[in-house]
Design a protein around this motif. Structure first.
Motif, short mmCIF file in Angstrom:
data_model
loop_
_atom_site.label_atom_id
_atom_site.label_comp_id
_atom_site.label_asym_id
_atom_site.label_seq_id
_atom_site.Cartn_x
_atom_site.Cartn_y
_atom_site.Cartn_z
N VAL A 144 0.60 -1.25 -0.23
CA VAL A 144 0.42 0.25 -0.04
C VAL A 144 0.90 1.11 0.16
CG1 VAL A 144 -1.70 2.05 1.50
CG2 VAL A 144 -1.96 -1.37 1.57
N ALA A 147 2.66 1.63 -3.39
CA ALA A 147 1.83 1.64 -4.73
C ALA A 147 1.62 3.16 -5.71
CB ALA A 147 0.45 1.11 -3.89
N GLN A 162 -5.44 5.61 -2.13
CA GLN A 162 -5.66 4.65 -2.73
C GLN A 162 -7.01 4.20 -2.85
OE1 GLN A 162 -2.98 1.94 -4.29
NE2 GLN A 162 -2.41 4.07 -4.01
N LYS A 163 -7.79 3.81 -1.70
CA LYS A 163 -9.47 4.09 -1.63
C LYS A 163 -9.70 4.65 -0.35
CE LYS A 163 -12.87 0.77 -2.52
NZ LYS A 163 -13.95 1.49 -3.49
#
Length: 218
Positions: A29, A32, A173-174
């Motif tokens: 993560v 990324a 990321q989210k």
């Protein structure tokens, strides 16, 4: 609910969070590529983690140009995190907020300034008595420009204070929206002991530091 844990539990908590932040899934993560969120109807989004999301949500909603602040979870390696799962310290997620703002009124740079002005910037894995990896400080960037803004401000603050700044810097990321009962918690529960004793004092400390960014009704 959000209280200081007994020493034994706290020790176990830190063991969990250390695992959460150093395992290979979590490292993926951190390494990324960032995901950029499109501007919709002239509004942009930014993401921050800084302790209890009840507190942070209210802080950002007091800022001119911020249309909405949503409580949720981000920064972890598990899907569909819940409040209960986040509290274990094993998901990698932190309590976070999604800030929906008008970039013509308030800049990303100012939102980062708000972030640093509204917390204890040197406290690792928590704010006040809220301790554990789910309460750690993270600033999320969506592109290299935002990353450089964050790193420069973090470095300048470290020099100013002659201290290490605890905030981690993650590629976004989210964002997972938290359960409904967490949304607008300070507004809906103004007499809750945590709101009275932690959230409101924290909000007021921020207001005293950056009165120039506040909405007229704040």
């Amino acid at each position: 609910m959000k209280t200081l844990l007994p020493l034994l539990a706290l020790t176990l908590f830190f063991s969990c969070q250390n695992t959460a932040q150093t395992n290979t899934k979590q490292q993926a993560v951190i390494n990324a590529l960032p995901i950029e969120v499109d501007i919709e109807n002239g509004l942009a989004k930014a993401y921050f983690a800084s302790g209890c999301f009840w507190c942070v949500e209210a802080i950002y909603e007091s800022v001119k140009g911020v249309k909405e602040s949503i409580s949720g979870y981000s920064g972890g390696h598990t899907k569909n995190p819940t409040y209960e799962a986040s509290n274990t310290g094993r998901t990698g997620h932190a309590e976070a907020v999604e800030i929906i703002y008008d970039p013509k009124v308030v800049s990303f740079e100012t939102l980062v300034d708000v972030y640093f002005a509204s917390q204890n910037v040197t406290q690792v894995n928590g704010q006040g008595n809220d301790r554990g990896s789910q309460y750690r400080s993270i600033i999320f960037y969506q592109n290299d420009k935002q990353k450089q803004i964050i790193l420069k401000k973090k470095e300048a603050l470290a020099k100013k204070l002659s201290a290490k700044i605890a905030a981690e810097v993650y590629p976004f990321q989210k964002f997972w929206v938290a359960e409904d009962y967490h949304q607008d918690y300070e507004k809906k529960h103004p007499n809750h002991p945590y709101i009275q004793n932690v959230s409101i004092p924290r909000l007021n400390r921020f207001k005293s530091k950056m009165p120039e960014v506040l909405k007229d009704n704040h």
